[in-house]
Design a protein around this motif. Sequence first.
Motif, short mmCIF file in Angstrom:
data_model
loop_
_atom_site.label_atom_id
_atom_site.label_comp_id
_atom_site.label_asym_id
_atom_site.label_seq_id
_atom_site.Cartn_x
_atom_site.Cartn_y
_atom_site.Cartn_z
N UNK A 176 0.84 -1.11 0.06
CA UNK A 176 0.51 0.00 -0.26
C UNK A 176 0.88 0.99 0.21
N UNK A 177 2.24 1.18 0.32
CA UNK A 177 3.02 2.41 0.81
C UNK A 177 3.34 2.71 -1.17
N UNK A 178 3.76 1.32 -1.70
CA UNK A 178 4.11 1.67 -3.01
C UNK A 178 3.27 2.45 -4.03
N UNK A 179 1.74 2.26 -3.32
CA UNK A 179 1.15 1.88 -4.29
C UNK A 179 0.69 3.43 -3.93
N UNK A 180 0.70 4.08 -2.13
CA UNK A 180 0.75 5.74 -2.23
C UNK A 180 2.08 6.42 -2.96
N UNK A 181 3.24 5.98 -2.96
CA UNK A 181 4.26 6.33 -3.23
C UNK A 181 4.54 7.01 -5.02
N UNK A 182 3.58 5.88 -5.69
CA UNK A 182 4.02 5.97 -7.03
C UNK A 182 2.47 6.22 -7.93
N UNK A 183 0.92 6.32 -6.58
CA UNK A 183 0.09 6.74 -7.51
C UNK A 183 -0.14 6.21 -9.31
N UNK A 184 -0.27 4.74 -8.98
CA UNK A 184 -0.74 4.50 -10.77
C UNK A 184 -2.13 4.17 -10.90
N UNK A 185 -2.38 4.21 -12.09
CA UNK A 185 -4.03 4.42 -12.07
C UNK A 185 -4.70 2.92 -11.64
N UNK A 206 -9.55 -6.02 6.00
CA UNK A 206 -8.60 -5.05 6.47
C UNK A 206 -8.03 -4.35 4.58
N UNK A 207 -7.87 -5.52 4.47
CA UNK A 207 -7.28 -5.31 3.27
C UNK A 207 -7.95 -4.33 1.82
N UNK A 208 -9.07 -4.56 2.19
CA UNK A 208 -10.03 -3.98 1.09
C UNK A 208 -10.61 -2.60 1.94
N UNK A 209 -10.06 -2.04 2.98
CA UNK A 209 -10.83 -0.72 3.79
C UNK A 209 -9.78 0.07 3.57
N UNK A 210 -8.42 -0.96 3.16
CA UNK A 210 -7.41 0.57 3.23
C UNK A 210 -6.81 1.37 1.45
N UNK A 215 -7.05 5.60 -1.72
CA UNK A 215 -7.85 6.43 -2.65
C UNK A 215 -8.20 5.23 -4.31
N UNK A 216 -8.54 4.58 -4.24
CA UNK A 216 -8.93 2.96 -4.61
C UNK A 216 -10.53 2.75 -4.66
N UNK A 239 -7.34 -12.58 -7.25
CA UNK A 239 -6.60 -11.40 -7.67
C UNK A 239 -7.72 -10.49 -7.24
N UNK A 240 -6.57 -9.37 -7.41
CA UNK A 240 -7.90 -8.30 -6.95
C UNK A 240 -7.67 -6.32 -7.70
N UNK A 241 -8.46 -6.38 -8.60
CA UNK A 241 -8.24 -5.42 -9.46
C UNK A 241 -8.83 -3.98 -9.12
N UNK A 242 -8.27 -2.99 -8.48
CA UNK A 242 -8.70 -1.61 -8.51
C UNK A 242 -7.85 -0.38 -8.99
N UNK A 243 -8.76 0.64 -9.73
CA UNK A 243 -8.52 1.64 -9.98
C UNK A 243 -8.99 2.98 -8.93
N UNK A 244 -7.89 4.05 -9.31
CA UNK A 244 -7.86 5.10 -8.58
C UNK A 244 -8.81 6.35 -8.60
#
Length: 425
Positions: A176-185, A206-210, A215-216, A239-244
């Motif tokens: 999640x930290x990498x997601x926050x720092x990279x801000x991928x689509x 918990x994973x879903x709530x984070x 922001x996804x 598999x979990x797929x999420x979009x910004x």
Amino acid sequence: MKTSGKDKEFFTIAQVADILGLSKETLRRWEASGKLIPERDEGNNYRLYSREQIEAFEPAQQLFSSNWGEELQTTPHKSYSSVELFAGAGGLALGFEEAGFNTVLLNELDKHACATLKKNRPEWKVAEGDISKIDFTHLRDEIDVLSGGFPCQAFSYAGKKAGFEDARGTLFFEFARAVKEINPKIIVAENVRGLLKHDDGKTLETIKSIIDEIGYDILGCRVLKAVFYKVPQKRERLIIVAVRKDLSQDLDFQWPSPFHRILTMKDALKEGELYSSDVPPSEGQKYPAYKQDVLSMVPPGGYWRDLPVDVQRDYMKGSFHLGGGKTGMARRLSWDEPSLTLTCAPAQKQTERCHPEETRPLTVREYARIQTFPDSWEFAGPLTAKYKQIGNAVPVNLAAAVGRSVVRLLNQIESADELPIAVGQ
């Protein structure tokens, strides 16, 4: 698949079990209760199910009306970039590459897996080491997809809802930290099916709530059975797929369609639809003499219950009297069925994977083929490390199918960005 003289399609009990995701024992019970009664092959009395019979079930409907061929033509509207965490030996990355992604960075802790990645793709940037020590901020707003299979860990916080900061110390926090720092689509997270029930489902919640907190929007969370995606193996991945959230409006995410048939061990190891040649020779583990003698008595597709009772007792020891099938013990695979899920060691007593014909464990190359790695993909490290890398991998063809679904999603986002703004808005 078998055909009668009237050109009517029939399927064996093993094929129907794989298509419907049931055990052969369940199908036999259904036959006894009258729920699904097969015909009998006049020559050998095998159970045969007609296509019309099994089309009443949704998995069969999906298989027979698949859009796999059309989806295989998916191409990126532009060059899409990806970063992968916990990359292992490259199964997911290789599948995403096949789908059209440009791999910018991969992180992996295991030195042998890193050596494998560098050996096969010298152009890939591999960040070897502890993910918690890696800064991703230089990639901010530059990456289309961040993917990875973080190891499953419990979030034990008595009485409170765990958020991003509370998850510190877990590997999902680093994801999640990498997601926050990279801000991928888009983010694509993969894990074992067991995550669904891990800590009574609290871990996944918990994973879903984070994911929501950072922001996804989750567009899909599903267990995919690799056997439906041109993989000759009964393996499952969550598999979990999420979009910004700023991109998530009016998107239509579709999971990949299944391949037109279920592949088998014969497809994996012999020349045919999956590979253009028989499996090449490679190194592999050996059985000790006693196990060799025992497994030599097991028929293709059989396991310890097919042994003489006195051999069962001696081989199974105390487990002989316990409940449960223990179907992985003294297990020989069958040419006409997919492999059972590969583990990190093909000769372990609980999860044996004996060759269908020869009395030996599967070799490294056979392992790799069952995971749909190309024969050109070489694995680094000692023999045990090679088995571990392959056993832990995401099957390449499953990854490619998911990758094409993600490409179609990015194409939608790209097309929306190109729409002209109406006058007056």
